[in-house]
Design a protein around this motif. Structure first.
Motif, PDB file in Angstrom:
ATOM      1  N   SER A   1      17.811   0.048   0.216  1.00 24.55           N
ATOM      2  CA  SER A   1      16.675  -0.663  -0.381  1.00 24.55           C
ATOM      3  C   SER A   1      15.474  -0.730   0.567  1.00 24.55           C
ATOM      4  O   SER A   1      14.390  -1.145   0.153  1.00 24.55           O
ATOM      5  N   GLY A   2      15.664  -0.292   1.810  1.00 27.68           N
ATOM      6  CA  GLY A   2      14.565  -0.289   2.773  1.00 27.68           C
ATOM      7  C   GLY A   2      14.050   1.098   3.123  1.00 27.68           C
ATOM      8  O   GLY A   2      13.162   1.234   3.967  1.00 27.68           O
ATOM      9  N   HIS A   3      14.568   2.139   2.470  1.00 27.59           N
ATOM     10  CA  HIS A   3      14.112   3.494   2.810  1.00 27.59           C
ATOM     11  C   HIS A   3      12.618   3.704   2.519  1.00 27.59           C
ATOM     12  O   HIS A   3      11.958   4.511   3.180  1.00 27.59           O
ATOM     13  N   TRP A   4      12.107   2.991   1.536  1.00 25.03           N
ATOM     14  CA  TRP A   4      10.675   3.109   1.216  1.00 25.03           C
ATOM     15  C   TRP A   4       9.790   2.810   2.432  1.00 25.03           C
ATOM     16  O   TRP A   4       8.664   3.304   2.511  1.00 25.03           O
ATOM     17  N   THR A   5      10.303   2.003   3.368  1.00 14.07           N
ATOM     18  CA  THR A   5       9.487   1.607   4.528  1.00 14.07           C
ATOM     19  C   THR A   5       9.155   2.787   5.433  1.00 14.07           C
ATOM     20  O   THR A   5       8.201   2.714   6.201  1.00 14.07           O
ATOM     21  N   GLN A   6       9.954   3.865   5.368  1.00 19.04           N
ATOM     22  CA  GLN A   6       9.665   5.031   6.220  1.00 19.04           C
ATOM     23  C   GLN A   6       8.254   5.551   5.998  1.00 19.04           C
ATOM     24  O   GLN A   6       7.575   5.946   6.936  1.00 19.04           O
ATOM     25  N   ASP A   7       7.838   5.569   4.757  1.00 22.03           N
ATOM     26  CA  ASP A   7       6.532   6.120   4.418  1.00 22.03           C
ATOM     27  C   ASP A   7       5.598   5.066   3.836  1.00 22.03           C
ATOM     28  O   ASP A   7       4.419   5.322   3.664  1.00 22.03           O
ATOM     29  N   GLY A   8       6.141   3.885   3.556  1.00 23.81           N
ATOM     30  CA  GLY A   8       5.348   2.885   2.841  1.00 23.81           C
ATOM     31  C   GLY A   8       5.001   1.642   3.633  1.00 23.81           C
ATOM     32  O   GLY A   8       4.188   0.840   3.165  1.00 23.81           O
ATOM     33  N   ALA A   9       5.600   1.446   4.802  1.00 23.23           N
ATOM     34  CA  ALA A   9       5.323   0.229   5.569  1.00 23.23           C
ATOM     35  C   ALA A   9       4.756   0.601   6.935  1.00 23.23           C
ATOM     36  O   ALA A   9       4.945   1.713   7.428  1.00 23.23           O
TER      37      ALA A   9
ATOM     38  N   PRO B   1       3.251  -3.485   3.804  1.00 29.21           N
ATOM     39  CA  PRO B   1       3.112  -2.187   3.138  1.00 29.21           C
ATOM     40  C   PRO B   1       1.785  -1.531   3.486  1.00 29.21           C
ATOM     41  O   PRO B   1       0.805  -2.214   3.795  1.00 29.21           O
ATOM     42  N   ARG B   2       1.763  -0.195   3.427  1.00 28.34           N
ATOM     43  CA  ARG B   2       0.530   0.554   3.696  1.00 28.34           C
ATOM     44  C   ARG B   2      -0.156   1.011   2.421  1.00 28.34           C
ATOM     45  O   ARG B   2      -1.241   1.583   2.481  1.00 28.34           O
ATOM     46  N   ALA B   3       0.489   0.848   1.284  1.00 26.84           N
ATOM     47  CA  ALA B   3      -0.104   1.268   0.015  1.00 26.84           C
ATOM     48  C   ALA B   3       0.214   0.198  -1.018  1.00 26.84           C
ATOM     49  O   ALA B   3       1.174  -0.567  -0.844  1.00 26.84           O
ATOM     50  N   PRO B   4      -0.566   0.112  -2.083  1.00 26.89           N
ATOM     51  CA  PRO B   4      -0.258  -0.896  -3.109  1.00 26.89           C
ATOM     52  C   PRO B   4       1.158  -0.734  -3.674  1.00 26.89           C
ATOM     53  O   PRO B   4       1.857  -1.727  -3.883  1.00 26.89           O
ATOM     54  N   TRP B   5       1.580   0.501  -3.903  1.00 26.05           N
ATOM     55  CA  TRP B   5       2.919   0.737  -4.444  1.00 26.05           C
ATOM     56  C   TRP B   5       3.585   1.885  -3.698  1.00 26.05           C
ATOM     57  O   TRP B   5       2.965   2.926  -3.487  1.00 26.05           O
ATOM     58  N   THR B   6       4.819   1.672  -3.324  1.00 27.70           N
ATOM     59  CA  THR B   6       5.641   2.754  -2.795  1.00 27.70           C
ATOM     60  C   THR B   6       6.939   2.771  -3.598  1.00 27.70           C
ATOM     61  O   THR B   6       7.512   1.705  -3.858  1.00 27.70           O
TER      62      THR B   6
ATOM     63  N   THR C   1      10.224   9.649  -1.330  1.00 25.92           N
ATOM     64  CA  THR C   1       9.307   8.515  -1.476  1.00 25.92           C
ATOM     65  C   THR C   1       7.936   9.074  -1.808  1.00 25.92           C
ATOM     66  O   THR C   1       7.590  10.203  -1.438  1.00 25.92           O
ATOM     67  N   THR C   2       7.181   8.257  -2.510  1.00 25.21           N
ATOM     68  CA  THR C   2       5.758   8.551  -2.641  1.00 25.21           C
ATOM     69  C   THR C   2       5.033   7.235  -2.874  1.00 25.21           C
ATOM     70  O   THR C   2       5.678   6.194  -3.047  1.00 25.21           O
TER      71      THR C   2
END
Lengths: 379, 379
Positions: free
Chosen positions: B272-280, B302-307, B353-354
């Motif tokens: 549930s935290g893999h999104w952080t690789q590219d999103g946080a 987060p670095r983007a509104p939605w990851t 991820t995107t």
């Protein structure tokens, strides 16, 4: 499984960071490293220790690799041609790479394709260098060995007849160039694939200290959109005309009258592109891998208004890990990238990046961290 | 140099991605892997192949490591206590980790500290499970072996007396729980250091398919700020009360009446935290390393509104690399993370991820890529 195996020649930090970028791709990664404790060799599973100047070593290394690429420009061009003739996929290929290996070849070719360069010619001896100086209106001039220089090594700013003697001692051909009266240095970084796709990163400002890159600011502040587009187009033209595959760094001088002149080329990930690790959608390392694998390239756009990279050079303070708590606590957005190298004065042992909305703040945070790690400041 | 050496037990993808995150830190990284071709073992230099259930193997591995951490929860708690007693630094420590190893211990402790959980008790046999069902108002109920389950394994939804027999066959104690009538699953992920610093990632929505995580959306859409803050505080409380060091994933049920109940805990980087690789700003892997090294934690924002992250499960299509050109060309912001595992139906072999501004667009891009790599769609 048809996941390819990349073979990277050279065990420096560029290979280290390329491996890091390759892990998510699930590809194989083999390293030809000069020593078992080189920067990249510390973190890669499949390491061959050997001499990149030896053709048989290169041949053995290439077996089982789908494509060979490079951490540096020091593999002899003729070895690369031999490998290519034997069917090894070499990217960038020797006909491109020679322009990053030999500054004489580079200047001749760039001039041929209409890319603006400092005035230059190959000179035969100090007297010939003096004639070149007279031709362009006097000293100082710059003398460079056409091969083997980096980070200010192999480059002399010559202000007198006597100073012109040193460059000729190595027995390597010497290129004379005008000393450009630049206002700052820029870098236009692009990545190009075998199938011809190319992407251009934002043009960055590169601040040099004693001939070594100190700070990179992305994008270059106060650069006119026209000059920025011109620099990107120039880099894309060079990549296309020289048939570059992979990352191409075009180091530029910006002159007071609004021109850009090419200083150097590098056909590999480059110090001026390290900011992309934390500041761009796709890092230079990931895009270099995609290019040499002939995969579609990733988005080169920045993720923050400003990203700043500052190199961490070795100082008198050997234990940089001691600086981590201070630096990380001071700036939770800071990224430290260390290369696993022993600290020696002046040696590039790592870099830091950080980003944000306010350039002055971002620069201060990055510079502070680098100086603290180095031991130049203690609070 | 005092750069520390981390020893990670377990050669799965979590160790692979933790190593990737550790490269920039310049630290040493040793891996105890069950087999030489395990996911992480393919990319780490310093691999020991051995059995994590064997205390002497663990002892040998721990020598030369400054801290031991984990890719999974399967090291016997008593071995961890033995290592700790011998002076090995184990993070998270066994007194914390046991709550991620044993669901019975976890439920008892969370109830003790006032964290809301589904109604539950350990049951001795199918008849006792039937009594539990009667106590809470009838079936269906959920039966879980207290140890050894993951990704839906070791969990049974029981609708009849006969179905209650299976869970008891393994000879492991069985926990009975109410089947929560949830509207969706969330995860509250936090990271905590030995010195007590903690950071909370945005609460995410986790979409499960057949008991396996399929999609994670960061942040969870339409989550009220109050419930989000409540879930983060709950996760921080658990981390503190259980003395967790490193990444803690708290899987939650969101109920129709606006409550959250704890489903599971994991004390390591988590799907549930893999999104952080590219999103946080800081990935869960980087922050797990910082925590176990007792370094200040990185910014979790987060670095983007939605990851969006979508898992890539094995399908009938064994060669996922063939999907790279399509996926990369379609979405230049897409990040593919493959684990180097052979494709088997239903096995997690990677994720994508995107990110972007429009959630529907981001979800579509991520889902498309995962389905294309798997071979579920071909255009």
């Amino acid at each position: 499984m048809t996941f390819p195996v990349i073979g990277m020649v050279g065990g420096g930090q560029l290979a280290r960071m390329t491996h890091e970028a390759g892990i998510p791709l699930g590809i194989g990664f083999k390293l030809l490293s000069g020593a078992p404790r080189d920067s990249a060799a510390q973190v890669v599973r499949d390491v061959v220790v050997g001499d990149h100047r030896d053709l048989d070593t290169l041949r053995d290394f290439a077996r089982g690799c789908d494509v060979i690429t490079f951490d540096h420009e020091h593999v002899p061009t003729e070895h690369l041609r031999a490998l290519q003739a034997e069917g090894v996929v070499v990217r960038p290929g020797p006909d491109a790479l020679v322009h990053a290996q030999d500054k004489g070849v580079m200047r001749a070719r760039l001039t041929e394709i209409g890319v603006p360069c400092p005035r230059h010619r190959v000179v035969t001896d100090p007297a010939d260098a003096a004639r070149f100086a007279a031709e362009i209106g006097g000293r100082p001039i710059v003398l460079k060995t056409v091969r083997g220089g980096y980070d200010g090594k192999g480059v002399w700013v010559v202000r007198s007849e006597e100073e012109a003697a040193d460059p000729f001692r190595a027995g390597v051909p010497v290129l004379a160039e005008e000393k450009v009266d630049f206002v700052r240095e820029l870098a236009a970084n692009v990545v190009r694939s075998p199938h011809g796709q190319a992407v251009a990163y934002p043009v960055v400002e590169s601040v040099q200290v004693n001939g070594v890159c100190d700070t990179v600011i992305a994008p270059a502040p106060d650069l006119s959109p026209e000059l920025s587009a011109h620099a990107q187009e120039m880099a894309l033209t060079i990549a296309k005309e020289l048939d570059v595959v992979g990352h191409l760094a075009v180091e530029l001088f910006e002159t007071g009258d609004g021109r850009v002149l090419v200083n150097e080329l590098a056909m590999r990930p480059h110090n001026s592109g390290h900011w992309t690790q934390d500041g761009a959608v796709t890092s230079q390392f990931a895009n270099h891998l995609r290019a040499v694998l002939d995969l579609p390239l990733g988005d080169p756009r920045p993720r923050a208004p400003w990203t700043v990279m500052v190199n961490v050079l070795g100082g008198d303070f050997p234990d940089m890990y001691q600086g981590y708590p201070h630096c990380m606590a001071r700036d939770p957005r800071l990224k430290i990238h260390m290369y696993g190298k022993d600290v020696k004065p002046g040696r590039k042992v790592g870099h830091v990046t950080t980003y944000g909305d306010d350039l002055a703040d971002v620069r201060e945070r990055a510079a502070h961290a680098a100086a603290y790690l180095r031991g130049t400041i203690t609070e």
